[in-house]
Design a protein around this motif. Structure first.
Motif, PDB file in Angstrom:
ATOM      1  N   LEU A 369       0.829  -1.228  -0.023  1.00 15.83           N
ATOM      2  CA  LEU A 369      -0.075  -0.036  -0.117  1.00 15.83           C
ATOM      3  C   LEU A 369       0.865   1.147  -0.080  1.00 15.83           C
ATOM      4  CD1 LEU A 369      -2.982  -0.949   2.505  1.00 15.83           C
ATOM      5  CD2 LEU A 369      -3.104  -0.642   0.019  1.00 15.83           C
ATOM      6  N   ILE A 370       1.928   1.194   0.638  1.00 20.47           N
ATOM      7  CA  ILE A 370       2.945   2.475   0.777  1.00 20.47           C
ATOM      8  C   ILE A 370       3.528   2.636  -0.665  1.00 20.47           C
ATOM      9  CG2 ILE A 370       5.045   3.386   1.554  1.00 20.47           C
ATOM     10  CD1 ILE A 370       3.024   3.503   3.806  1.00 20.47           C
ATOM     11  N   SER A 371       3.889   1.490  -1.155  1.00 16.59           N
ATOM     12  CA  SER A 371       4.430   1.537  -2.505  1.00 16.59           C
ATOM     13  C   SER A 371       3.282   2.195  -3.660  1.00 16.59           C
ATOM     14  CB  SER A 371       4.607   0.191  -3.036  1.00 16.59           C
ATOM     15  OG  SER A 371       5.186   0.278  -4.381  1.00 16.59           O
ATOM     16  N   ILE A 372       1.933   1.837  -3.487  1.00 14.01           N
ATOM     17  CA  ILE A 372       0.870   2.352  -4.136  1.00 14.01           C
ATOM     18  C   ILE A 372       0.713   3.789  -3.852  1.00 14.01           C
ATOM     19  CG2 ILE A 372      -1.430   2.343  -4.603  1.00 14.01           C
ATOM     20  CD1 ILE A 372      -1.339  -0.649  -4.014  1.00 14.01           C
ATOM     21  N   VAL A 373       0.911   4.156  -2.850  1.00 20.80           N
ATOM     22  CA  VAL A 373       0.436   5.585  -2.267  1.00 20.80           C
ATOM     23  C   VAL A 373       1.809   6.195  -3.007  1.00 20.80           C
ATOM     24  CG1 VAL A 373       0.731   7.370  -0.340  1.00 20.80           C
ATOM     25  CG2 VAL A 373      -0.577   5.115  -0.232  1.00 20.80           C
ATOM     26  N   LYS A 374       3.079   5.909  -2.899  1.00 18.10           N
ATOM     27  CA  LYS A 374       4.096   6.660  -3.269  1.00 18.10           C
ATOM     28  C   LYS A 374       4.271   6.825  -4.942  1.00 18.10           C
ATOM     29  CE  LYS A 374       7.536   5.639   0.328  1.00 18.10           C
ATOM     30  NZ  LYS A 374       8.648   5.000   0.597  1.00 18.10           N
ATOM     31  N   SER A 375       3.658   5.872  -5.510  1.00 20.06           N
ATOM     32  CA  SER A 375       3.704   5.885  -6.997  1.00 20.06           C
ATOM     33  C   SER A 375       2.527   6.927  -7.332  1.00 20.06           C
ATOM     34  CB  SER A 375       3.402   4.794  -7.476  1.00 20.06           C
ATOM     35  OG  SER A 375       3.046   4.347  -8.796  1.00 20.06           O
ATOM     36  N   ALA A 376       1.546   7.095  -6.667  1.00 19.38           N
ATOM     37  CA  ALA A 376       0.421   7.641  -7.074  1.00 19.38           C
ATOM     38  C   ALA A 376       0.881   9.309  -6.995  1.00 19.38           C
ATOM     39  CB  ALA A 376      -0.788   7.425  -5.996  1.00 19.38           C
TER      40      ALA A 376
END
Length: 379
Positions: A369-376
């Motif tokens: 989820l952190i990876s998804i947030v950073k990418s977004a």
């Protein structure tokens, strides 16, 4: 560069701790400024979020039913929260926060990552009311989440249904996570060496029919006559849902010795450690039930339904059984199997813990989820 500001929106304040607490701590650890919004904070929850490093914010939300005026006020209140706190990204979860949080963010031109944690009663299609609500929710999802940066699903069945009903399109950016995850340290594994006749079963859920409480009680009544030493525990709260079981009935069954009703409990881990088999015969549209993940982590065999969200938690004949929804005969057969095959409880419990470690570790879920947030936020 200033830390990015994330607004997490939930439908209850307690869920921010119980279901998103580890995620909030991970966001803070990764340098994000976290705001956590929900209705009706009690002091303990408020203070706990402060301890996590987050800023609690209260807003009004009618959790059940549809009142256009109240719902419009919720959207405007969320819009104000987003604007006043210069939020960079909104992260709502559960039905109403996803819909209203996404609309509010869109009005503020702020990015959204929405987490679909199950579709609930409306998507069961079991009653006329459910079918009407499904059409309404489909429309609201369609106008609210299509422009979201990412839509995160907890199972592929919900994603495929959203595609089939044209709520989202194939071009929408989607990701998948295995539920909310479980803290393997909090729900520690314990070896079960119980070989007595006192095999104990545990049901934990909202005490509404869709969660399978009626089926569980019916099975307990049948099995108690045949195996008097078997014990059937129930944990959960009685709410105002039309399908909620009556408290008087629970108390009567408790007095008769058919079940042991504990009411709502906060020390769930303690109860899991003392039981042998976890049972959730739900036919509610789940994401991935958190109660099952906690039972897996402790090392309990699982009996649940072959339905979206639940079927992902059981490897057939390895760590439990999947039964057909609303099938009392299959439920009784599965529960009786453990009463008459006690050694399988320990064996399947070992597989449950391994499965939790492989697939449902909260650190694995939150890192994704952190990876998804950073990418977004980068894009």
């Amino acid at each position: 560069m200033e830390n990015k500001r994330i607004l997490i929106v939930g439908s209850t304040s307690a869920s921010l701790i119980n279901f998103r607490g580890d995620f909030i701590k991970s966001l803070v650890k990764n340098g994000f400024e976290v705001f956590a919004a929900a209705p009706e904070f009690d002091k303990k929850t408020y203070d706990q979020l402060i301890d996590y490093g987050a800023t609690p914010i209260e807003f009004k939300l009618q959790r059940t039913g549809m009142n256009p005026i109240k719902d419009a006020k919720t959207i405007l209140e969320l819009k104000k929260i987003i604007s006043n706190n210069s939020i960079d990204l909104v992260f709502p979860y559960t039905v109403k926060p996803v819909i209203y949080g996404s609309i509010a963010a869109k009005l503020c031109k702020v990015s959204v990552i929405s987490l679909i944690t199950g579709l609930g009663f409306a998507f069961t299609g079991l009653t006329l009311k459910a079918r009407v609500l499904q059409r309404l929710n489909e429309f609201l999802y369609k106008i609210s989440i299509r422009k979201n940066k990412v839509i995160v699903f907890q199972n592929s069945d919900d994603y495929n249904l959203f595609l089939k009903r044209r709520i989202i399109k194939k071009k929408n950016k989607v990701e998948f996570v295995n539920g909310s995850g479980v803290n393997l340290d909090k729900y520690r594994y314990r070896i079960n060496n119980n070989m007595s006749d006192n095999i104990s079963f545990l049901f934990i859920a909202r005490l509404i029919q869709e969660k399978g409480i009626g089926l569980y009680i019916d099975a307990a009544e049948v099995l108690k006559k045949k195996y008097p030493n078997a014990i059937f525990h129930v944990i959960g709260y009685v709410d105002e849902s039309p399908s909620a079981i009556k408290l008087e009935k629970l108390n009567a069954l408790h007095t008769e010795g058919i079940i042991i009703y504990h009411g709502p409990q906060k020390n769930i881990a303690d109860h899991l450690y003392k039981r042998d088999v976890f049972v959730l015969p739900t036919y509610y549209r789940e994401g991935v039930p958190r109660s099952i993940l906690e039972a897996l982590s402790v090392g309990l065999p699982i009996i649940t339904t072959n339905t979206p969200g639940c079927k992902e938690t059981v490897k057939k004949d390895k760590n439990g059984f999947l039964i057909k929804p609303q099938n009392l005969e299959e439920l009784i057969t599965a529960m009786e199997y453990f009463i008459t095959n006690k050694a399988k409880i320990k064996e399947m419990g070992i597989h449950s813990r391994k499965y939790a470690e492989e697939k449902f570790d909260v650190d694995i879920i939150n890192n994704k989820l952190i990876s998804i947030v950073k990418s977004a936020l980068r894009h």
